[in-house]
Enzyme design. Structure first.
Site, mmCIF file in Angstrom:
data_model
loop_
_atom_site.group_PDB
_atom_site.id
_atom_site.type_symbol
_atom_site.label_atom_id
_atom_site.label_comp_id
_atom_site.label_asym_id
_atom_site.label_seq_id
_atom_site.Cartn_x
_atom_site.Cartn_y
_atom_site.Cartn_z
ATOM 1 N N ASN A 9 0.834 -1.216 -0.039
ATOM 2 C CA ASN A 9 0.033 -0.157 0.062
ATOM 3 C C ASN A 9 0.934 1.347 -0.119
ATOM 4 O O ASN A 9 2.045 1.318 0.295
ATOM 5 C CB ASN A 9 -0.922 -0.021 1.255
ATOM 6 C CG ASN A 9 -0.020 0.251 2.257
ATOM 7 O OD1 ASN A 9 0.332 -0.665 3.008
ATOM 8 N ND2 ASN A 9 -0.171 1.400 3.075
ATOM 9 N N CYS A 10 0.314 2.370 -0.492
ATOM 10 C CA CYS A 10 0.923 3.591 -0.438
ATOM 11 C C CYS A 10 -0.115 4.434 0.536
ATOM 12 O O CYS A 10 -0.258 3.949 1.335
ATOM 13 C CB CYS A 10 1.095 4.152 -1.839
ATOM 14 S SG CYS A 10 0.009 4.498 -2.902
ATOM 15 N N PHE A 11 0.037 5.652 0.194
ATOM 16 C CA PHE A 11 -0.681 6.856 0.944
ATOM 17 C C PHE A 11 -2.346 6.442 0.981
ATOM 18 O O PHE A 11 -3.148 6.456 2.151
ATOM 19 C CB PHE A 11 -0.609 8.193 0.570
ATOM 20 C CG PHE A 11 0.633 8.804 1.001
ATOM 21 C CD1 PHE A 11 1.058 8.972 2.333
ATOM 22 C CD2 PHE A 11 1.515 9.084 0.030
ATOM 23 C CE1 PHE A 11 2.123 9.516 2.781
ATOM 24 C CE2 PHE A 11 2.982 9.624 0.441
ATOM 25 C CZ PHE A 11 3.283 9.976 1.747
#
Length: 535
Positions: free
Chosen positions: A476-478
């Site tokens: 995942n990122c932001f």
């Protein structure tokens, strides 16, 4: 064998953002330290500020190269991430000592200038004098480590020597390869460094045209998830600039600015590299303008619903700088508006610098920090008010014009009986579930979609992606889940969309699901449901 270049780039940008997410926390603490260290503060408060500065500047920011190599290696590793972290540190140490040994052997160790190595092409890293590659060496080693680790971590040897297989074999190979890179860096990096210096000169000579392109690409690439590849080098490597602050050399616009905040009492001006960290301008002011346009053009009977849908997303964009929930609300309905949005973003990033503004713009929090810490005669903070007000008006007028001119079906403008389904939910599934008594909820785009009673059940994501066996890896990122899949044909978006999301972006062998600020929790729940290691 065809190589999915786009997929590799997406995975790389997703991995890069993992360590960056921690920098926001360090930045807040350094801003707090800067406030505590103001000269008019009581002595014990200044002492606390000095402690926080030493902790987060010297202990964290000045060692980003270590943070990045571990973060990237672990982000790329598909399993046994604890072992991957050990491999990352070991390989980095192997690089350092091999590089130092070869510099010493060839008589290439530089002498410090006034006690520092700034300008010599070398630096002290963890007490070892090495070729100064900055975060670039972290990127190289992180990618190499991740690839080797994934290839070797499951290799099994006969029982008598089984202990030397798997991650231990990966450790050995990564250490040897990193040592080889350390030796090679003494030869290949100096010419590369010269090319980077030429690139910096080009960007500076390109002036406002170069800044416009930079701003435009940062925004227009958001749907692909590749925008990190634009701003990352300018923010964390020497591409974005090099500056000496309080006797310490810093590379990258964001790192330089963070150091300036932490040492505000010892500087007299803001480094020009600040131009690369104003890409939050559209997050704060553009978001307000476009949301006002959506509300103003919504049908009267749907205006309240439109406000309820968009205002929370607008607040998230303005305060936290997270724009995907808002932008994906209209992106799939009208790519034209997103193009206009991106063009205005590039124009106003250029304009705010052109008028003399000299401070970061990321979100409302960064603006408040700027106003408090940096003297206004250095930041010219007062310029943000007229330019920001102008931006809100222009975004509003531009969006309103195109919405009305082309009768765009933006949130609140859907025809009667038409549901704008940004995540492309199958209409038959919609009607079938509606007939079955499912619950109707608002979705991005201002219409309604039908989901089951448990709109947060991550099993919908797993089933919609073809089941556990079809999911190769997950990160995942932001705001996004980034998933590599074996077979893209097994995706069932109707099923995925039973889990509330803001959109789905497909690649060749990968998919991104826009979840929003709760993405870390969702990621962990999916990993638990898959029975995979969270280490």
């Amino acid at each position: 064998m065809k190589v999915d270049v786009s997929g590799i780039m997406k995975r790389f940008s997703g991995a890069m953002i993992q360590p960056v997410m921690f920098l926001a926390v360090a930045g807040i603490m350094l801003a707090l330290a800067a406030i505590f260290r103001l000269t008019y503060m009581p002595a014990f408060i200044i002492g606390i500020g000095d402690f926080l500065y030493n902790l987060f500047m010297n202990g964290f920011i000045n060692n980003l190269v270590v943070i990045f190599v571990v973060g990237l290696t672990c982000a790329f590793a598909k399993k046994q991430k604890t072992d991957a972290a050990v491999v990352a540190i070991a390989s980095f140490l192997a690089y350092l000592y091999a590089n130092n040994y070869w510099l010493n052997l060839t008589g290439a160790l530089a002498e410090p200038i006034d006690g520092a190595f700034y300008g010599t092409g070398q630096a002290m890293v963890l007490g070892v004098q090495v070729t100064d590659m900055g975060v670039f060496i972290s990127i190289i080693l992180g990618c190499v480590n991740g690839w080797i680790f994934n290839k070797l971590c499951d290799v099994k040897f006969p029982d008598a020597v089984r202990i030397y297989g798997g991650t231990k074999l990966a450790f050995l190979v990564c250490a040897l390869v990193s040592a080889a890179i350390g030796v090679a860096a003494t030869y290949f990096w100096p010419p590369v460094s010269n090319v980077i210096s030429m690139l910096q000169g080009f960007m500076q000579n390109a002036g406002y045209a170069g800044l416009f392109v930079y701003g435009f690409l940062n925004r227009i690439l958001i749907p692909t998830g590749l925008h990190h590849l634009v701003w990352m080098p300018f923010n964390y490597t020497s591409v974005g600039g090099v500056a000496e602050i309080a006797g310490q050399a810093y590379q990258g616009a964001a790192v330089i600015y963070t150091a300036e905040i932490a040492n505000i009492a010892s500087i007299t001006s803001i480094d020009p590299s600040v131009r690369y960290i104003v890409f939050g301008f559209s997050k704060v002011f553009g978001s307000i303008g476009c949301v006002l346009a959506f509300i103003a053009t919504a049908k009267p009977e749907k205006r309240a619903q439109t406000q309820a849908l968009l205002i929370p997303s607008c607040i998230t964009a303005v305060v936290a700088g997270i724009t995907e929930p808002l932008e994906f609300t209209y992106l799939f309905v009208s790519p034209l508006l997103f193009l206009v949005h991106s063009l205005l973003d590039g124009i106003f990033q250029t304009l705010i610098i052109a008028v003399g503004y000299m401070a970061q713009v990321d979100n409302l929090i960064s603006l408040i920090t700027t106003a408090i810490i940096i003297p206004w005669d250095m930041s010219h903070f007062y310029l943000i008010f007229p330019v920001g007000a102008a931006a809100i008006v222009i975004w509003f007028l531009a969006f309103r014009f195109f919405i009305l001119k082309f009768d765009l079906k933006t949130p609140g403008r859907e025809d009667e009986g038409e549901e704008i389904d940004l995540s492309k939910m199958n209409r038959k599934a919609f009607e079938a579930q509606k007939a079955a008594g499912g619950a109707a909820v608002a979705v991005a785009g201002g219409g309604t979609a039908v989901v089951d009673d448990d709109a947060t059940n991550v099993q919908h994501i797993i089933d919609g992606l073809g089941g556990p066996d079809n999911i190769v890896s997950l990160m995942n990122c932001f705001t996004r889940l980034r998933i590599d899949l074996k077979d893209m044909n097994l995706i069932n978006e109707d099923e995925v969309n039973k889990f509330k999301n803001s959109g789905i972006v497909r690649g060749k062998n990968n998919v991104q699901i826009i979840v929003g600020m709760k993405v870390q929790d969702v990621f962990e729940k999916v990993m638990v449901a898959l029975g995979r290691d969270l280490e």
